[in-house]
Motif scaffolding. Sequence first.
Motif, PDB file in Angstrom:
ATOM      1  N   ARG A  60      36.583 -99.250  17.251  1.00 17.49           N
ATOM      2  CA  ARG A  60      37.228 -98.459  16.206  1.00 17.49           C
ATOM      3  C   ARG A  60      38.136 -99.349  15.367  1.00 17.49           C
ATOM      4  O   ARG A  60      39.014-100.029  15.899  1.00 17.49           O
ATOM      5  CB  ARG A  60      38.063 -97.321  16.798  1.00 17.49           C
ATOM      6  N   ILE A  61      37.927 -99.374  14.050  1.00 17.55           N
ATOM      7  CA  ILE A  61      38.778-100.164  13.170  1.00 17.55           C
ATOM      8  C   ILE A  61      40.133 -99.468  13.024  1.00 17.55           C
ATOM      9  O   ILE A  61      40.202 -98.296  12.659  1.00 17.55           O
ATOM     10  CB  ILE A  61      38.115-100.350  11.792  1.00 17.55           C
ATOM     11  N   LEU A  62      41.200-100.218  13.304  1.00 13.58           N
ATOM     12  CA  LEU A  62      42.559 -99.692  13.211  1.00 13.58           C
ATOM     13  C   LEU A  62      43.267-100.137  11.939  1.00 13.58           C
ATOM     14  O   LEU A  62      44.154 -99.438  11.438  1.00 13.58           O
ATOM     15  CB  LEU A  62      43.402-100.150  14.406  1.00 13.58           C
ATOM     16  N   ALA A  63      42.910-101.319  11.432  1.00 14.89           N
ATOM     17  CA  ALA A  63      43.560-101.874  10.249  1.00 14.89           C
ATOM     18  C   ALA A  63      42.567-102.755   9.516  1.00 14.89           C
ATOM     19  O   ALA A  63      41.681-103.368  10.128  1.00 14.89           O
ATOM     20  CB  ALA A  63      44.806-102.678  10.630  1.00 14.89           C
ATOM     21  N   VAL A  64      42.730-102.805   8.202  1.00 10.86           N
ATOM     22  CA  VAL A  64      41.884-103.634   7.342  1.00 10.86           C
ATOM     23  C   VAL A  64      42.782-104.430   6.411  1.00 10.86           C
ATOM     24  O   VAL A  64      43.697-103.870   5.795  1.00 10.86           O
ATOM     25  CB  VAL A  64      40.905-102.776   6.504  1.00 10.86           C
ATOM     26  N   GLY A  65      42.508-105.713   6.300  1.00 16.77           N
ATOM     27  CA  GLY A  65      43.203-106.564   5.358  1.00 16.77           C
ATOM     28  C   GLY A  65      42.209-107.232   4.428  1.00 16.77           C
ATOM     29  O   GLY A  65      41.138-107.662   4.865  1.00 16.77           O
ATOM     30  N   TYR A  66      42.560-107.309   3.152  1.00 21.19           N
ATOM     31  CA  TYR A  66      41.714-107.958   2.153  1.00 21.19           C
ATOM     32  C   TYR A  66      42.527-109.038   1.446  1.00 21.19           C
ATOM     33  O   TYR A  66      43.571-108.748   0.858  1.00 21.19           O
ATOM     34  CB  TYR A  66      41.193-106.923   1.144  1.00 21.19           C
ATOM     35  N   LEU A  67      42.054-110.278   1.530  1.00 21.97           N
ATOM     36  CA  LEU A  67      42.725-111.389   0.864  1.00 21.97           C
ATOM     37  C   LEU A  67      42.350-111.383  -0.612  1.00 21.97           C
ATOM     38  O   LEU A  67      41.358-111.978  -1.030  1.00 21.97           O
ATOM     39  CB  LEU A  67      42.327-112.711   1.522  1.00 21.97           C
ATOM     40  N   ASP A  68      43.169-110.694  -1.411  1.00 21.61           N
ATOM     41  CA  ASP A  68      42.933-110.620  -2.846  1.00 21.61           C
ATOM     42  C   ASP A  68      43.104-111.997  -3.483  1.00 21.61           C
ATOM     43  O   ASP A  68      42.451-112.326  -4.480  1.00 21.61           O
ATOM     44  CB  ASP A  68      43.925-109.619  -3.460  1.00 21.61           C
ATOM     45  N   GLU A  69      43.984-112.789  -2.914  1.00 19.18           N
ATOM     46  CA  GLU A  69      44.177-114.198  -3.234  1.00 19.18           C
ATOM     47  C   GLU A  69      44.342-114.913  -1.893  1.00 19.18           C
ATOM     48  O   GLU A  69      44.624-114.270  -0.880  1.00 19.18           O
ATOM     49  CB  GLU A  69      45.429-114.411  -4.094  1.00 19.18           C
ATOM     50  N   PRO A  70      44.158-116.248  -1.866  1.00 19.42           N
ATOM     51  CA  PRO A  70      44.312-116.946  -0.580  1.00 19.42           C
ATOM     52  C   PRO A  70      45.660-116.712   0.086  1.00 19.42           C
ATOM     53  O   PRO A  70      45.766-116.763   1.315  1.00 19.42           O
ATOM     54  CB  PRO A  70      44.114-118.423  -0.960  1.00 19.42           C
ATOM     55  N   ASP A  71      46.698-116.448  -0.731  1.00 14.54           N
ATOM     56  CA  ASP A  71      48.045-116.244  -0.186  1.00 14.54           C
ATOM     57  C   ASP A  71      48.554-114.818  -0.403  1.00 14.54           C
ATOM     58  O   ASP A  71      49.754-114.577  -0.359  1.00 14.54           O
ATOM     59  CB  ASP A  71      49.022-117.240  -0.794  1.00 14.54           C
ATOM     60  N   LEU A  72      47.643-113.874  -0.638  1.00 11.17           N
ATOM     61  CA  LEU A  72      48.041-112.475  -0.835  1.00 11.17           C
ATOM     62  C   LEU A  72      47.085-111.561  -0.078  1.00 11.17           C
ATOM     63  O   LEU A  72      45.892-111.495  -0.393  1.00 11.17           O
ATOM     64  CB  LEU A  72      48.037-112.096  -2.311  1.00 11.17           C
ATOM     65  N   LEU A  73      47.613-110.866   0.924  1.00 10.72           N
ATOM     66  CA  LEU A  73      46.816-109.952   1.731  1.00 10.72           C
ATOM     67  C   LEU A  73      47.193-108.520   1.408  1.00 10.72           C
ATOM     68  O   LEU A  73      48.375-108.163   1.397  1.00 10.72           O
ATOM     69  CB  LEU A  73      47.063-110.203   3.224  1.00 10.72           C
ATOM     70  N   ARG A  74      46.187-107.698   1.138  1.00  8.73           N
ATOM     71  CA  ARG A  74      46.408-106.268   0.929  1.00  8.73           C
ATOM     72  C   ARG A  74      45.925-105.577   2.201  1.00  8.73           C
ATOM     73  O   ARG A  74      44.747-105.676   2.561  1.00  8.73           O
ATOM     74  CB  ARG A  74      45.629-105.804  -0.301  1.00  8.73           C
ATOM     75  N   LEU A  75      46.833-104.901   2.884  1.00 15.12           N
ATOM     76  CA  LEU A  75      46.553-104.404   4.225  1.00 15.12           C
ATOM     77  C   LEU A  75      46.875-102.923   4.340  1.00 15.12           C
ATOM     78  O   LEU A  75      47.876-102.454   3.791  1.00 15.12           O
ATOM     79  CB  LEU A  75      47.363-105.211   5.246  1.00 15.12           C
ATOM     80  N   THR A  76      46.028-102.200   5.059  1.00 18.16           N
ATOM     81  CA  THR A  76      46.323-100.816   5.388  1.00 18.16           C
ATOM     82  C   THR A  76      45.849-100.530   6.807  1.00 18.16           C
ATOM     83  O   THR A  76      45.080-101.311   7.387  1.00 18.16           O
ATOM     84  CB  THR A  76      45.675 -99.848   4.382  1.00 18.16           C
ATOM     85  N   THR A  77      46.314 -99.416   7.347  1.00 17.66           N
ATOM     86  CA  THR A  77      45.955 -99.025   8.707  1.00 17.66           C
ATOM     87  C   THR A  77      45.467 -97.588   8.720  1.00 17.66           C
ATOM     88  O   THR A  77      45.656 -96.843   7.756  1.00 17.66           O
ATOM     89  CB  THR A  77      47.159 -99.132   9.662  1.00 17.66           C
ATOM     90  N   ALA A  78      44.850 -97.208   9.816  1.00 15.77           N
ATOM     91  CA  ALA A  78      44.526 -95.794  10.019  1.00 15.77           C
ATOM     92  C   ALA A  78      45.821 -94.995   9.889  1.00 15.77           C
ATOM     93  O   ALA A  78      46.845 -95.369  10.476  1.00 15.77           O
ATOM     94  CB  ALA A  78      43.903 -95.581  11.390  1.00 15.77           C
ATOM     95  N   PRO A  79      45.828 -93.909   9.106  1.00 14.12           N
ATOM     96  CA  PRO A  79      47.084 -93.171   8.876  1.00 14.12           C
ATOM     97  C   PRO A  79      47.781 -92.721  10.150  1.00 14.12           C
ATOM     98  O   PRO A  79      49.021 -92.699  10.203  1.00 14.12           O
ATOM     99  CB  PRO A  79      46.627 -91.975   8.030  1.00 14.12           C
ATOM    100  N   ASP A  80      47.020 -92.373  11.186  1.00 15.44           N
ATOM    101  CA  ASP A  80      47.657 -91.893  12.411  1.00 15.44           C
ATOM    102  C   ASP A  80      48.313 -93.014  13.214  1.00 15.44           C
ATOM    103  O   ASP A  80      48.986 -92.745  14.214  1.00 15.44           O
ATOM    104  CB  ASP A  80      46.637 -91.154  13.293  1.00 15.44           C
TER     105      ASP A  80
END
Length: 288
Positions: A60-80
Motif C-alpha cells: 500500500r502506497i502511503l506517500a508519494v514524492g515527485y522531484l519537480d527539480e533535482p533539489d525540489l520535492l513535492r510530497l503528499t501522503t494518504a490523508p488518513d
Amino acid sequence: MTIVLNEPGVGELSGVVDALRVWQDDHTPLQLHPGDLGWAWALGAERLAAAIRTWSVDGRILAVGYLDEPDLLRLTTAPDLRQDSDLARRLLADLGDPERGVLPPGRVGLEIPSGALLREVLLEAGWILDESWTPLRRGLAEPVRESGLRIEVAGPETAGVRTAVHRSAFGSPAFTEELWHVLAAGPVYADARCLIGYDDQDNAVAAVTVWSAGRGKPGLLEPVGVHADHRGRGYGTAISLAAAAALRELGASSALVSTPTSNAAAVAAYKAAGYEPSSERLDVSRAA
C-alpha cells in the motif's frame, strides 16, 4: 510497520497515479495531483519514473514524492496518515540523508500539504519555512459563466498553437510541439484537456491544461498562461473560467490552482474567475 522507500519503474507509474487519484478530496488541502505527473509525462515516462519516490507498507502506497527539480520535492501522503508519527519520522530520516536517494546534499526545498505532521517534525529538526503559495479552489456545482473567448480544445493539428502560447507566456522554449505529442500520449492525459483561448481577432491569447482526477474529485489547472503580447486584458481570468467549465464537463467537483503568493496579478485573476483562496501554504527548506 515496516515502511519501504522505493523508486518505481515505468510499469509502476499507473499505481502511483491511482493512489494520488484516491487521495484527492474537496475537504483535503491542495496537494500533489495526478495532473502534476500528467504534465511531467511530457518529458517521457522514463524520466518521470526516475523522479518519483514512494513509501509503502505491504504494497500500500502511503506517500508519494515527485522531484519537480533535482533539489525540489513535492510530497503528499494518504490523508488518513497526515498525523501519523511513524510515517513522519521515516520521511524525516529519508529526506534528511542524501544517501537515501531522495534529495541531494545542500539546500533543498520541499512542498507538503498544509496540516501535515511532517511539517512540524521537519521544523523541529532544523528545516526552515520558505516560499509562500496561495492555493485557490472554485466549486463546480453550478454552471460556469461564459469566458468571453472562443475556446478550442487543442489536438494534433493545433498543438503548435498551444505550445506557442505556452512558450510566450512563460518565456521558455522548452515546451515544443513534439513534447505536446508525448504529453497527449501519456495515460493521465486521457482525463485532461488542453484549451486555447482566442480573442475576437482570432489571435490565440491564452491557454491552459486541465486535469481530472475522476468524477466527483477536484480537478487541476496546470499550467495556465497568457501570451506575452496580450497581457493586461483579462485573458487570465477568461481562460480560468474556461478551465473551470471544462472540468465541470469532465465531472470534477471543483477546480484547483496554486500560484506563488508574490504573484499578485495571478491571484487577482483567479479570484475574478470565482476561485477562492485558501490559507497560504509555506514550503520548507533545508539549508546547505
